[in-house]
Design a protein around this motif. Structure first.
Motif, PDB file in Angstrom:
ATOM      1  N   THR A  47     -16.581  -3.835  95.198  1.00  0.00           N
ATOM      2  CA  THR A  47     -15.823  -4.840  94.317  1.00  0.00           C
ATOM      3  C   THR A  47     -16.878  -5.388  93.579  1.00  0.00           C
ATOM      4  O   THR A  47     -18.145  -5.393  94.025  1.00  0.00           O
ATOM      5  CB  THR A  47     -15.210  -5.821  95.133  1.00  0.00           C
ATOM      6  N   TYR A  48     -16.405  -6.091  92.239  1.00  0.00           N
ATOM      7  CA  TYR A  48     -17.214  -6.656  91.439  1.00  0.00           C
ATOM      8  C   TYR A  48     -16.843  -7.783  90.964  1.00  0.00           C
ATOM      9  O   TYR A  48     -15.424  -8.112  90.907  1.00  0.00           O
ATOM     10  CB  TYR A  48     -17.231  -5.562  90.220  1.00  0.00           C
ATOM     11  N   LYS A  49     -17.590  -8.792  90.741  1.00  0.00           N
ATOM     12  CA  LYS A  49     -17.198 -10.079  89.807  1.00  0.00           C
ATOM     13  C   LYS A  49     -18.409 -10.344  89.041  1.00  0.00           C
ATOM     14  O   LYS A  49     -19.583 -10.012  89.339  1.00  0.00           O
ATOM     15  CB  LYS A  49     -16.922 -11.117  90.798  1.00  0.00           C
ATOM     16  N   THR A  50     -17.965 -10.940  87.886  1.00  0.00           N
ATOM     17  CA  THR A  50     -19.198 -11.481  86.956  1.00  0.00           C
ATOM     18  C   THR A  50     -19.122 -12.923  86.801  1.00  0.00           C
ATOM     19  O   THR A  50     -18.040 -13.570  86.662  1.00  0.00           O
ATOM     20  CB  THR A  50     -18.663 -10.896  85.510  1.00  0.00           C
ATOM     21  N   VAL A  51     -20.287 -13.406  86.741  1.00  0.00           N
ATOM     22  CA  VAL A  51     -20.745 -15.007  86.677  1.00  0.00           C
ATOM     23  C   VAL A  51     -21.468 -15.123  85.393  1.00  0.00           C
ATOM     24  O   VAL A  51     -22.136 -14.313  85.040  1.00  0.00           O
ATOM     25  CB  VAL A  51     -21.338 -15.432  87.891  1.00  0.00           C
ATOM     26  N   GLY A  52     -21.151 -16.260  84.801  1.00  0.00           N
ATOM     27  CA  GLY A  52     -22.042 -16.695  83.566  1.00  0.00           C
ATOM     28  C   GLY A  52     -23.498 -17.187  84.177  1.00  0.00           C
ATOM     29  O   GLY A  52     -23.708 -17.656  85.095  1.00  0.00           O
ATOM     30  N   LYS A  53     -24.245 -17.042  83.016  1.00  0.00           N
ATOM     31  CA  LYS A  53     -25.643 -17.347  83.487  1.00  0.00           C
ATOM     32  C   LYS A  53     -26.349 -18.186  82.315  1.00  0.00           C
ATOM     33  O   LYS A  53     -25.878 -17.813  81.188  1.00  0.00           O
ATOM     34  CB  LYS A  53     -26.736 -16.053  83.571  1.00  0.00           C
ATOM     35  N   ASP A  54     -27.095 -19.374  82.377  1.00  0.00           N
ATOM     36  CA  ASP A  54     -27.425 -20.228  81.671  1.00  0.00           C
ATOM     37  C   ASP A  54     -28.052 -19.750  80.564  1.00  0.00           C
ATOM     38  O   ASP A  54     -28.795 -18.770  80.555  1.00  0.00           O
ATOM     39  CB  ASP A  54     -28.025 -21.337  82.105  1.00  0.00           C
ATOM     40  N   ASN A  55     -27.933 -19.966  79.453  1.00  0.00           N
ATOM     41  CA  ASN A  55     -28.590 -19.533  77.980  1.00  0.00           C
ATOM     42  C   ASN A  55     -28.586 -20.466  77.012  1.00  0.00           C
ATOM     43  O   ASN A  55     -27.640 -21.381  76.838  1.00  0.00           O
ATOM     44  CB  ASN A  55     -28.196 -18.160  77.697  1.00  0.00           C
ATOM     45  N   PRO A  56     -29.446 -20.341  75.945  1.00  0.00           N
ATOM     46  CA  PRO A  56     -29.381 -21.358  74.959  1.00  0.00           C
ATOM     47  C   PRO A  56     -28.063 -21.462  74.057  1.00  0.00           C
ATOM     48  O   PRO A  56     -27.717 -22.442  73.525  1.00  0.00           O
ATOM     49  CB  PRO A  56     -30.731 -21.227  74.003  1.00  0.00           C
ATOM     50  N   THR A  57     -27.448 -20.274  73.948  1.00  0.00           N
ATOM     51  CA  THR A  57     -26.274 -20.214  72.923  1.00  0.00           C
ATOM     52  C   THR A  57     -24.952 -20.498  73.429  1.00  0.00           C
ATOM     53  O   THR A  57     -24.183 -21.084  73.048  1.00  0.00           O
ATOM     54  CB  THR A  57     -26.333 -18.808  72.559  1.00  0.00           C
ATOM     55  N   SER A  58     -24.558 -19.765  74.779  1.00  0.00           N
ATOM     56  CA  SER A  58     -23.385 -20.029  75.274  1.00  0.00           C
ATOM     57  C   SER A  58     -23.344 -20.893  76.715  1.00  0.00           C
ATOM     58  O   SER A  58     -22.465 -21.163  77.272  1.00  0.00           O
ATOM     59  CB  SER A  58     -22.585 -18.648  75.625  1.00  0.00           C
ATOM     60  N   GLU A  59     -24.522 -21.227  77.223  1.00  0.00           N
ATOM     61  CA  GLU A  59     -24.934 -22.190  78.072  1.00  0.00           C
ATOM     62  C   GLU A  59     -24.074 -21.799  79.637  1.00  0.00           C
ATOM     63  O   GLU A  59     -23.270 -22.528  79.953  1.00  0.00           O
ATOM     64  CB  GLU A  59     -24.160 -23.672  77.710  1.00  0.00           C
ATOM     65  N   GLY A  60     -23.859 -20.671  79.718  1.00  0.00           N
ATOM     66  CA  GLY A  60     -23.268 -19.951  80.949  1.00  0.00           C
ATOM     67  C   GLY A  60     -21.844 -19.819  80.921  1.00  0.00           C
ATOM     68  O   GLY A  60     -21.053 -19.309  81.856  1.00  0.00           O
ATOM     69  N   ARG A  61     -21.135 -20.009  79.553  1.00  0.00           N
ATOM     70  CA  ARG A  61     -19.864 -19.647  79.511  1.00  0.00           C
ATOM     71  C   ARG A  61     -19.615 -18.214  79.361  1.00  0.00           C
ATOM     72  O   ARG A  61     -20.235 -17.559  78.933  1.00  0.00           O
ATOM     73  CB  ARG A  61     -19.352 -20.582  78.465  1.00  0.00           C
ATOM     74  N   LEU A  62     -18.554 -17.888  79.743  1.00  0.00           N
ATOM     75  CA  LEU A  62     -17.735 -16.528  79.722  1.00  0.00           C
ATOM     76  C   LEU A  62     -16.562 -16.592  79.217  1.00  0.00           C
ATOM     77  O   LEU A  62     -15.783 -17.538  79.564  1.00  0.00           O
ATOM     78  CB  LEU A  62     -17.890 -15.629  80.935  1.00  0.00           C
ATOM     79  N   CYS A  63     -16.187 -15.608  78.679  1.00  0.00           N
ATOM     80  CA  CYS A  63     -14.456 -15.495  78.111  1.00  0.00           C
ATOM     81  C   CYS A  63     -13.857 -14.418  78.954  1.00  0.00           C
ATOM     82  O   CYS A  63     -14.469 -13.640  79.740  1.00  0.00           O
ATOM     83  CB  CYS A  63     -14.401 -15.221  76.508  1.00  0.00           C
ATOM     84  N   ILE A  64     -12.718 -13.980  78.730  1.00  0.00           N
ATOM     85  CA  ILE A  64     -11.722 -13.263  79.432  1.00  0.00           C
ATOM     86  C   ILE A  64     -12.565 -11.642  79.174  1.00  0.00           C
ATOM     87  O   ILE A  64     -12.453 -10.934  80.237  1.00  0.00           O
ATOM     88  CB  ILE A  64     -10.598 -13.216  78.967  1.00  0.00           C
ATOM     89  N   LYS A  65     -13.105 -11.315  78.061  1.00  0.00           N
ATOM     90  CA  LYS A  65     -13.750 -10.283  77.964  1.00  0.00           C
ATOM     91  C   LYS A  65     -14.977 -10.003  78.667  1.00  0.00           C
ATOM     92  O   LYS A  65     -15.100  -9.029  79.402  1.00  0.00           O
ATOM     93  CB  LYS A  65     -13.902  -9.899  76.317  1.00  0.00           C
ATOM     94  N   GLY A  66     -15.780 -11.130  78.722  1.00  0.00           N
ATOM     95  CA  GLY A  66     -16.967 -10.976  79.540  1.00  0.00           C
ATOM     96  C   GLY A  66     -16.723 -10.927  80.850  1.00  0.00           C
ATOM     97  O   GLY A  66     -17.482 -10.178  81.477  1.00  0.00           O
ATOM     98  N   LEU A  67     -15.896 -11.447  81.285  1.00  0.00           N
ATOM     99  CA  LEU A  67     -15.552 -11.663  82.992  1.00  0.00           C
ATOM    100  C   LEU A  67     -15.304 -10.180  83.198  1.00  0.00           C
ATOM    101  O   LEU A  67     -15.228  -9.944  84.637  1.00  0.00           O
ATOM    102  CB  LEU A  67     -14.409 -12.671  83.143  1.00  0.00           C
ATOM    103  N   ASN A  68     -14.675  -9.587  82.254  1.00  0.00           N
ATOM    104  CA  ASN A  68     -14.054  -8.201  82.842  1.00  0.00           C
ATOM    105  C   ASN A  68     -14.651  -6.833  82.173  1.00  0.00           C
ATOM    106  O   ASN A  68     -14.124  -5.630  82.260  1.00  0.00           O
ATOM    107  CB  ASN A  68     -12.431  -8.087  82.448  1.00  0.00           C
ATOM    108  N   ALA A  69     -15.825  -7.294  81.604  1.00  0.00           N
ATOM    109  CA  ALA A  69     -16.466  -6.236  80.802  1.00  0.00           C
ATOM    110  C   ALA A  69     -16.882  -4.916  81.866  1.00  0.00           C
ATOM    111  O   ALA A  69     -16.663  -3.756  81.470  1.00  0.00           O
ATOM    112  CB  ALA A  69     -17.692  -6.541  80.142  1.00  0.00           C
ATOM    113  N   HIS A  70     -17.065  -5.398  82.982  1.00  0.00           N
ATOM    114  CA  HIS A  70     -17.571  -4.107  83.925  1.00  0.00           C
ATOM    115  C   HIS A  70     -16.743  -3.147  84.023  1.00  0.00           C
ATOM    116  O   HIS A  70     -16.941  -2.034  84.471  1.00  0.00           O
ATOM    117  CB  HIS A  70     -17.916  -4.813  84.987  1.00  0.00           C
ATOM    118  N   GLN A  71     -15.440  -3.605  83.859  1.00  0.00           N
ATOM    119  CA  GLN A  71     -14.320  -2.642  84.376  1.00  0.00           C
ATOM    120  C   GLN A  71     -14.340  -1.325  83.546  1.00  0.00           C
ATOM    121  O   GLN A  71     -13.738  -0.249  84.152  1.00  0.00           O
ATOM    122  CB  GLN A  71     -12.944  -3.214  84.285  1.00  0.00           C
TER     123      GLN A  71
END
Length: 714
Positions: A47-71
């Motif tokens: 099973t897989y899950k995605t979590v955000g990682k801190d960075n200068p641009t999006s500061e760890g935020r993810l949207c619905i596409k990023g959260l499910n990109a691995h699919q």
């Protein structure tokens, strides 16, 4: 008893989970959000899950596409070995057989028809290393002038406008962190809430800080709802609206005269032109109330700082480059560029839309944003590559014009990398028929896309989880995408595929790379001294600093956070204003008795580009599983369209069938259809072949159409 214990311990063993963490970044929009994929495994499943990682641009935020990109990356439909078409069906072959076939066919085509009988169609979703290599591959391994990429359909208007106005194009002229502190923000043709959701907090912070936000869009969207003023412009009249804003700013004496005198040329010509225009006529042409034009211009002109952001809404038009230039005129006349909290942002659409156009995929460019027609630039790159400058091809043509040359029989073969032109180009049925004429067509992809279906040979590519390399985000910030996920089947990285083919063609000495970092180090040399100078950027620095804004000319340089603080990039140090007439050079379609409505296109949050990847994600596909036509209720009633029913939409180019969606927030003379679907739902079937005369952008955002209930369709 022993057997029972064995069964017990076996069951316990199966229940034990192991966990692996893979660093990566989102493959979709230009925010390039950093994230981690967490894989949890038992003996029986993963099973897989995605979590955000801190960075200068999006500061760890993810949207619905990023959260499910691995699919899509782990989808069972991934191509895992080369496929060759035999009697209309794809059958597996080995890599050696595939490379040998490419050598045979490409050599035969060029022997009979010349080097330019081959073409290369690239992508703005591949890494900088792969974009750089693809340009080198076309010009060194194939020796063809015909290379362009799908970013031509996305960012070319903004890129050309910025280059002509400022002397260079880097997406954002400021960092993203300045947005919350700017006093007035103009969002022209951009629906960031759905297209780049993780940038929204910066604009929300600006609003909380008292910034006045102006949105320009024919539709009410999640983005326009945030605005203090929504200019609901008639499709195709953005350049005219900008002239109205300019007229008010100049006549109300809201210009920065000292800035204009020192740093700008062309102001008097623009002033003289707009002085002759009638504001009431502009209001009629654009459909924007006169008082709204005056309010927007006055607020932007009076505030001490301001930023303008443009995106596909004003760029994907046959005068898109001119329209963007006119909004840049507004920045220049008010002096809101090159200083704190003031500047321009081209909201890049594709993941590597910025980097992919800097290093040689465009028909007229060489690495570092050099010009392929500039003799000094040609000699420099030829020396880096170890070839004679005379052997370096001259410029080719834009992506769609390559398709036209295929249709005309001038181009006989194509190497397509990670793009889907059958869905993404205008007059999509024409594109399909043209590609079917190719003598030999190679597609590199993860899936059998609508374009790959037409190929003679498909080569399996790796996903964002598997391919490390650098990307350049919306700010112009170069980031390093780590990727260590196991490669699926026999898939190969794009850069490896390029090197393998080049070696087979006898050009292996120019493509002897064993890692992406080796490619990047050559790219650094190739960009040194160019506009997009990456020479001071290294993998080690990117890991430590989490991204560096170019230009960065040496390893001690911190990167450039704000452009044009002292001068612009033209040789005289000045920015160039230009008159943009209300009547465009290329005549646009307007509604008629036969085709009474405007059609405009765009994105939805859960999908990306032609949907090849996002439609493989069960979570994303479930949110939007089919296309639709957004239409005002009174317009729907006029044309006998009921809500949630199938509708036939027709233009002079063709027709599609989609489901209706009634909306009070769209203009009554306009319908909207997203572009993520293919075949009978492919809205690009309806779009004209006309191109912007400057940047060769098709006019996706303005078509004249008629509609009818699909039950009456043939």
């Amino acid at each position: 008893m022993t057997e029972m214990l064995l069964r017990y311990f076996r069951k316990k063993q199966q229940q034990v989970e192991t966990e692996k963490v893979y660093d990566t970044q989102c493959p979709f929009c230009s925010m390039q959000c950093k994230m981690q994929l967490i894989e949890q495994s038992t003996v029986t499943r993963k099973t897989y899950k995605t979590v955000g990682k801190d960075n200068p641009t999006s500061e760890g935020r993810l949207c619905i596409k990023g959260l499910n990109a691995h699919q899509h990356a782990v989808h069972q439909d991934r191509i895992k070995q080369p496929l060759v078409k035999v009697n209309g069906e794809f059958v597996p072959i080995t890599w050696d057989e595939a490379i040998s076939l490419i050598k045979e066919k490409f050599t035969a085509i060029q022997t009979e028809y010349g080097k330019d009988a081959l073409s290369v169609y690239g992508s703005a979703t591949i890494t900088n290393e792969e974009a750089y290599l693809l340009g080198k591959f076309a010009r060194v391994a194939l020796g063809t002038k015909y290379i362009d990429y799908n970013g031509r359909l996305c960012m070319s208007a903004a890129a050309s406008a910025a280059a002509q106005t400022f002397g260079m194009d880097r997406g954002f002229t400021n960092t993203i962190q300045e947005i919350p502190h700017s006093r007035c923000l103009i969002l022209a043709g951009t629906n960031i809430a759905e297209c780049q959701p993780t940038i929204m907090p910066y604009f929300e912070q600006a609003k909380e800080n008292g910034s006045f936000i102006i949105a320009i869009d024919p539709r009410e969207t999640s983005t326009t709802k945030m605005a203090d003023l929504h200019l609901k412009v008639k499709p195709g009249t953005d350049a005219v609206l900008a002239n109205g804003l300019l007229k008010v700013i100049i006549e109300e004496n809201l210009v920065d005269e000292a800035f204009l005198a020192e740093k700008v040329k062309g102001f008097e010509e623009v002033k003289n032109y707009v002085s002759q225009l009638d504001l009431k006529e502009i209001a009629d042409l654009t459909g924007v109330p006169l008082e709204h034009i005056q309010k927007a211009a006055t607020v932007f002109g009076k505030e001490e700082s301001g930023m303008i952001f443009t995106a596909r809404g004003i760029e994907q038009q046959t005068d898109g480059s001119a329209a963007v230039r006119n909004f840049l005129n507004i920045l220049l006349v008010t002096g809101k560029i090159g200083k704190e909290f003031s500047g321009y942002g081209a909201v890049t659409g594709q993941g590597n839309g910025q980097g992919a156009r800097e290093h040689g995929q465009k028909a007229d460019q060489l690495p570092g944003y050099r010009s392929i027609e500039n003799d000094e630039h040609r000699h420099y790159i030829a020396d880096v590559w170890g070839i004679d400058e005379k052997d370096l091809p001259r410029k080719g043509v834009s992506a769609f014009e390559m398709i036209q040359k295929i249709d005309a029989g001038e181009i006989k073969g194509m190497f397509l990398m990670c793009s889907n032109p059958v869905v993404s180009n205008p007059s999509a049925e024409f594109v399909k028929q043209a590609l079917e004429k190719l003598d030999f067509f190679v597609a590199v992809d993860m899936f059998i896309s609508e374009s790959a279906r037409l190929a003679d040979l498909i080569l399996p590519a790796t996903s964002y989880l598997e391919t490390p390399g650098t990307m350049t985000n919306v700010e112009g910030r170069v980031t390093l995408r780590e990727a260590s996920f196991p490669v699926r089947g026999q898939a190969r990285h794009d850069w490896q595929i390029i090197c393998d083919i080049a070696k087979a063609l006898g050009k292996g000495e120019y493509f002897s790379f064993s890692t992406p970092e080796e490619v990047f180090n050559e790219l650094r040399v190739a960009t040194r001294g160019g506009i997009a100078d990456y020479s001071g950027i290294t993998y080690d620095r990117l890991r430590e600093e989490k991204g560096i804004l170019w230009p960065c000319p040496d390893e001690d340089h911190p990167g450039t956070k704000r452009l044009f603080e002292h001068e612009f990039a033209h040789t005289d140090g000045k920015a160039a204003m230009v008159v943009v007439p209300n009547t465009p050079v290329v005549k646009k379609e307007k509604p008629s008795e036969e085709f009474p409505l405007y059609l405009t296109t765009g994105r939805v949050m859960s999908h990306y580009l032609t949907g090849v990847q996002t439609r493989k994600s069960s979570t994303l596909a479930a949110r939007e599983f089919e296309s639709y036509m957004e239409i005002h209720p009174s317009t729907a009633e006029k044309f006998h369209i009921k809500d949630h029913t199938l509708v036939k939409i027709e233009s002079k180019r063709g027709s599609i069938v989609v489901r209706s969606k009634l909306s009070q927030t769209i203009r009554k003379d306009t319908v909207f259809v997203p572009f993520h679907w293919a075949d009978s739902q492919n809205v690009n079937r309806l779009v004209s072949q006309k191109l912007d005369p400057t940047c060769r952008m098709p006019g996706f955002k303005v078509s004249a159409v008629k509609i009818s209930p699909a039950v009456n369709a043939n």
